[in-house]
Design a protein around this motif. Structure first.
Motif, PDB file in Angstrom:
ATOM      1  N   THR A 147       3.030  10.401  -1.874  1.00 58.00           N
ATOM      2  CA  THR A 147       3.320   9.071  -2.381  1.00 58.00           C
ATOM      3  C   THR A 147       2.712   8.921  -3.761  1.00 58.00           C
ATOM      4  OG1 THR A 147       3.258   8.186  -0.132  1.00 58.00           O
ATOM      5  CG2 THR A 147       3.119   6.605  -1.934  1.00 58.00           C
ATOM      6  N   ALA A 148       3.557   8.775  -4.761  1.00 57.60           N
ATOM      7  CA  ALA A 148       3.053   8.624  -6.123  1.00 57.60           C
ATOM      8  C   ALA A 148       2.378   7.276  -6.288  1.00 57.60           C
ATOM      9  CB  ALA A 148       4.215   8.742  -7.119  1.00 57.60           C
ATOM     10  N   MET A 149       1.419   7.218  -7.197  1.00 56.27           N
ATOM     11  CA  MET A 149       0.802   5.943  -7.522  1.00 56.27           C
ATOM     12  C   MET A 149       1.841   5.061  -8.217  1.00 56.27           C
ATOM     13  SD  MET A 149      -2.377   5.948  -6.563  1.00 56.27           S
ATOM     14  CE  MET A 149      -3.330   4.840  -7.601  1.00 56.27           C
ATOM     15  N   PRO A 150       1.688   3.728  -8.134  1.00 53.01           N
ATOM     16  CA  PRO A 150       2.610   2.836  -8.846  1.00 53.01           C
ATOM     17  C   PRO A 150       2.737   3.213 -10.308  1.00 53.01           C
ATOM     18  CG  PRO A 150       1.157   1.579  -7.408  1.00 53.01           C
ATOM     19  CD  PRO A 150       0.667   3.003  -7.386  1.00 53.01           C
ATOM     20  N   GLN A 151       3.899   2.941 -10.884  1.00 51.21           N
ATOM     21  CA  GLN A 151       4.206   3.452 -12.215  1.00 51.21           C
ATOM     22  C   GLN A 151       3.597   2.646 -13.354  1.00 51.21           C
ATOM     23  OE1 GLN A 151       5.783   6.445 -12.728  1.00 51.21           O
ATOM     24  NE2 GLN A 151       5.320   6.519 -10.549  1.00 51.21           N
ATOM     25  N   THR A 152       3.443   1.336 -13.193  1.00 48.78           N
ATOM     26  CA  THR A 152       2.858   0.572 -14.288  1.00 48.78           C
ATOM     27  C   THR A 152       1.344   0.724 -14.291  1.00 48.78           C
ATOM     28  OG1 THR A 152       2.549  -1.488 -13.041  1.00 48.78           O
ATOM     29  CG2 THR A 152       4.720  -1.116 -14.001  1.00 48.78           C
ATOM     30  N   ARG A 153       0.756   0.620 -15.473  1.00 47.40           N
ATOM     31  CA  ARG A 153      -0.692   0.809 -15.603  1.00 47.40           C
ATOM     32  C   ARG A 153      -1.465  -0.244 -14.812  1.00 47.40           C
ATOM     33  NH1 ARG A 153      -4.944  -0.773 -18.838  1.00 47.40           N
ATOM     34  NH2 ARG A 153      -6.459   0.865 -19.327  1.00 47.40           N
ATOM     35  N   GLU A 154      -1.029  -1.503 -14.893  1.00 49.30           N
ATOM     36  CA  GLU A 154      -1.739  -2.565 -14.185  1.00 49.30           C
ATOM     37  C   GLU A 154      -1.646  -2.380 -12.678  1.00 49.30           C
ATOM     38  OE1 GLU A 154      -3.813  -4.886 -15.315  1.00 49.30           O
ATOM     39  OE2 GLU A 154      -3.570  -3.775 -17.178  1.00 49.30           O
ATOM     40  N   ALA A 155      -0.476  -1.970 -12.191  1.00 45.11           N
ATOM     41  CA  ALA A 155      -0.318  -1.748 -10.750  1.00 45.11           C
ATOM     42  C   ALA A 155      -1.209  -0.606 -10.281  1.00 45.11           C
ATOM     43  CB  ALA A 155       1.147  -1.457 -10.422  1.00 45.11           C
ATOM     44  N   ARG A 156      -1.263   0.466 -11.067  1.00 42.97           N
ATOM     45  CA  ARG A 156      -2.131   1.596 -10.706  1.00 42.97           C
ATOM     46  C   ARG A 156      -3.586   1.168 -10.681  1.00 42.97           C
ATOM     47  NH1 ARG A 156       1.248   4.433 -14.305  1.00 42.97           N
ATOM     48  NH2 ARG A 156      -0.360   4.390 -15.922  1.00 42.97           N
ATOM     49  N   LYS A 157      -3.965   0.345 -11.645  1.00 44.63           N
ATOM     50  CA  LYS A 157      -5.361  -0.083 -11.719  1.00 44.63           C
ATOM     51  C   LYS A 157      -5.752  -0.897 -10.489  1.00 44.63           C
ATOM     52  CE  LYS A 157      -7.030  -1.303 -15.692  1.00 44.63           C
ATOM     53  NZ  LYS A 157      -7.363  -2.057 -16.932  1.00 44.63           N
ATOM     54  N   ILE A 158      -4.859  -1.771 -10.032  1.00 45.42           N
ATOM     55  CA  ILE A 158      -5.135  -2.576  -8.837  1.00 45.42           C
ATOM     56  C   ILE A 158      -5.360  -1.687  -7.631  1.00 45.42           C
ATOM     57  CG2 ILE A 158      -4.147  -4.238  -7.216  1.00 45.42           C
ATOM     58  CD1 ILE A 158      -2.735  -5.535  -9.616  1.00 45.42           C
ATOM     59  N   GLY A 173       0.846  -1.184   0.000  1.00 48.59           N
ATOM     60  CA  GLY A 173       0.000   0.000   0.000  1.00 48.59           C
ATOM     61  C   GLY A 173       0.880   1.232   0.000  1.00 48.59           C
ATOM     62  N   ASP A 174       0.265   2.400  -0.017  1.00 50.68           N
ATOM     63  CA  ASP A 174       1.020   3.647  -0.062  1.00 50.68           C
ATOM     64  C   ASP A 174       2.020   3.737   1.087  1.00 50.68           C
ATOM     65  OD1 ASP A 174      -0.197   4.549  -2.322  1.00 50.68           O
ATOM     66  OD2 ASP A 174      -1.638   5.835  -1.304  1.00 50.68           O
ATOM     67  N   GLY A 175       3.113   4.473   0.854  1.00 44.10           N
ATOM     68  CA  GLY A 175       4.083   4.700   1.907  1.00 44.10           C
ATOM     69  C   GLY A 175       3.520   5.609   2.987  1.00 44.10           C
ATOM     70  N   THR A 223       6.780  -5.705   3.603  1.00 42.63           N
ATOM     71  CA  THR A 223       5.946  -4.525   3.383  1.00 42.63           C
ATOM     72  C   THR A 223       6.469  -3.815   2.144  1.00 42.63           C
ATOM     73  OG1 THR A 223       7.286  -3.002   4.749  1.00 42.63           O
ATOM     74  CG2 THR A 223       5.552  -4.255   5.864  1.00 42.63           C
ATOM     75  N   ALA A 224       5.559  -3.331   1.314  1.00 41.06           N
ATOM     76  CA  ALA A 224       5.959  -2.713   0.049  1.00 41.06           C
ATOM     77  C   ALA A 224       4.938  -1.668  -0.362  1.00 41.06           C
ATOM     78  CB  ALA A 224       6.092  -3.777  -1.041  1.00 41.06           C
ATOM     79  N   ASN A 225       5.339  -0.802  -1.271  1.00 42.12           N
ATOM     80  CA  ASN A 225       4.445   0.249  -1.769  1.00 42.12           C
ATOM     81  C   ASN A 225       3.688  -0.157  -3.023  1.00 42.12           C
ATOM     82  OD1 ASN A 225       5.396   1.867   0.298  1.00 42.12           O
ATOM     83  ND2 ASN A 225       6.907   2.907  -0.983  1.00 42.12           N
ATOM     84  N   VAL A 226       4.063  -1.276  -3.615  1.00 41.17           N
ATOM     85  CA  VAL A 226       3.433  -1.705  -4.871  1.00 41.17           C
ATOM     86  C   VAL A 226       3.020  -3.161  -4.759  1.00 41.17           C
ATOM     87  CG1 VAL A 226       4.723  -0.067  -6.279  1.00 41.17           C
ATOM     88  CG2 VAL A 226       5.660  -2.343  -5.873  1.00 41.17           C
ATOM     89  N   PRO A 227       2.011  -3.578  -5.529  1.00 41.30           N
ATOM     90  CA  PRO A 227       1.598  -4.980  -5.501  1.00 41.30           C
ATOM     91  C   PRO A 227       2.582  -5.860  -6.243  1.00 41.30           C
ATOM     92  CG  PRO A 227       0.351  -3.790  -7.152  1.00 41.30           C
ATOM     93  CD  PRO A 227       1.175  -2.763  -6.437  1.00 41.30           C
ATOM     94  N   LEU A 228       2.486  -7.168  -5.995  1.00 45.37           N
ATOM     95  CA  LEU A 228       3.259  -8.117  -6.791  1.00 45.37           C
ATOM     96  C   LEU A 228       2.762  -8.071  -8.226  1.00 45.37           C
ATOM     97  CD1 LEU A 228       3.272 -11.111  -4.292  1.00 45.37           C
ATOM     98  CD2 LEU A 228       5.251  -9.737  -4.958  1.00 45.37           C
TER      99      LEU A 228
END
Length: 306
Positions: free
Chosen positions: A243-254, A37-39, A134-139
């Motif tokens: 905290t910026a949204m994840p950079q890939t389109r699929e990650a942002r969509k999730i 999730g977001d930082g 813990t991470a800011n982006v999904p797998l």
């Protein structure tokens, strides 16, 4: 500052799921947990306080780690709980993935054998510990990652801004201690109000990390350890907390789907839902409807005319 018990209750419900997942991992029912999730929203805080409250010792890894270093850590502490903070670079390393995959799986679900090939020889170690990330982006979706994701709990954590502020206010009521100095509750609440105000004015996301660091900045200011006023320090922290949204389109969509689902479940509709979604994602109301449709929610409320 007006407390928000409903938002705090909602936040604690999300945290309850994380704590339950940690219990499963510690009971060796499942080898690993990936929380994303977001930082600055309290992921690491929830993990470490949960482990501490249970009296569980853990090893914290929060710097860049290569695959050989990962193997060494797991081999040298094979029975321990390993907590990895924000190590997305490690999970982009194919060799590290192979080590993690071995550490997260065995036929008997207890002892896992990890191997590392180096300079013509093979090193092996038996591992029966636990891994928490813990991470800011999904797998990300691909065959290699899917093989790993199937071996752990994948837990998205997206508290709303109202929930973060409710948590901050609740923590503020206890005061804040740091390096032998204490900030009283009324001062902590004043800092929370200021950070919330400046986050809103600068269109930044309010974060627990920024608030806690602002408490510490105020302690430094009142102890005459810095020339910056605590408000000036808080302004710097707020600007850094975006905290910026994840950079890939699929990650942002999730991420956007999860945010839209949370807003929908809260019962918000129409302009109130659009505003909440826009505040969290920066996207227009059309994206709100798109994300809900992708989740199978076809009639979230009639769109308003532009």
């Amino acid at each position: 500052m007006v407390l928000n018990p409903e938002a705090l209750k909602s936040y604690e419900a999300k945290v309850f799921g994380i704590r339950g997942s940690i219990e499963l991992v510690l009971d060796r029912r499942i080898a690993g947990l990936y929380i994303w999730g977001d930082g600055g929203v309290g992921k690491s805080h929830v993990v470490t306080t949960t482990l501490q409250s249970m009296g569980v010792k853990y090893l914290l890894h929060n710097s860049r780690m290569s695959a050989p270093a990962l193997f060494d850590h797991l081999a040298n502490s094979p029975h321990d709980v390993h907590v990895f903070e924000d190590l997305e670079t490690m999970t982009e390393d194919k060799s590290a993935w192979d080590v993690l995959r071995s550490a997260l799986w065995s036929q008997d679900d207890q002892t896992r054998r990890i191997t590392w090939n180096v300079k013509g020889r093979t090193e092996q170690a038996a591992f029966d510990g636990s891994l928490i990330f813990t991470a800011n982006v999904p797998l990300q979706e691909n065959n290699r990652v899917n093989a790993l994701a199937s071996r752990l709990i994948n837990y998205p954590f997206h508290p709303t801004e109202a929930e973060i502020l409710a948590l901050a206010a609740n923590l503020a009521l206890q005061g804040h201690e740091h390096q032998g100095s204490r900030l009283p509750p009324e001062a902590c609440l004043e800092v929370v109000e200021y950070v919330e105000k400046r986050s809103r004015e600068t269109q930044r996301k309010c974060s627990i990390r920024a608030i806690v660091n602002a408490w510490r900045a105020r302690i430094s200011y009142e102890n005459h350890k810095t020339r910056l006023s605590w408000q000036e320090s808080a302004d710097l922290l707020v600007r850094q907390s975006f905290t910026a949204m994840p950079q890939t389109r699929e990650a942002r969509k999730i991420v956007e789907q999860k945010i839209a689902e949370d807003i929908y479940k809260k019962g918000l509709r129409g302009a109130a839902a659009h505003d909440e979604f826009a505040k969290a994602t920066g996207k227009a109301k059309s994206a709100w409807y798109d994300r809900l449709k992708e989740l199978g929610i076809r009639n979230p409320g009639k769109p308003e005319n532009n």
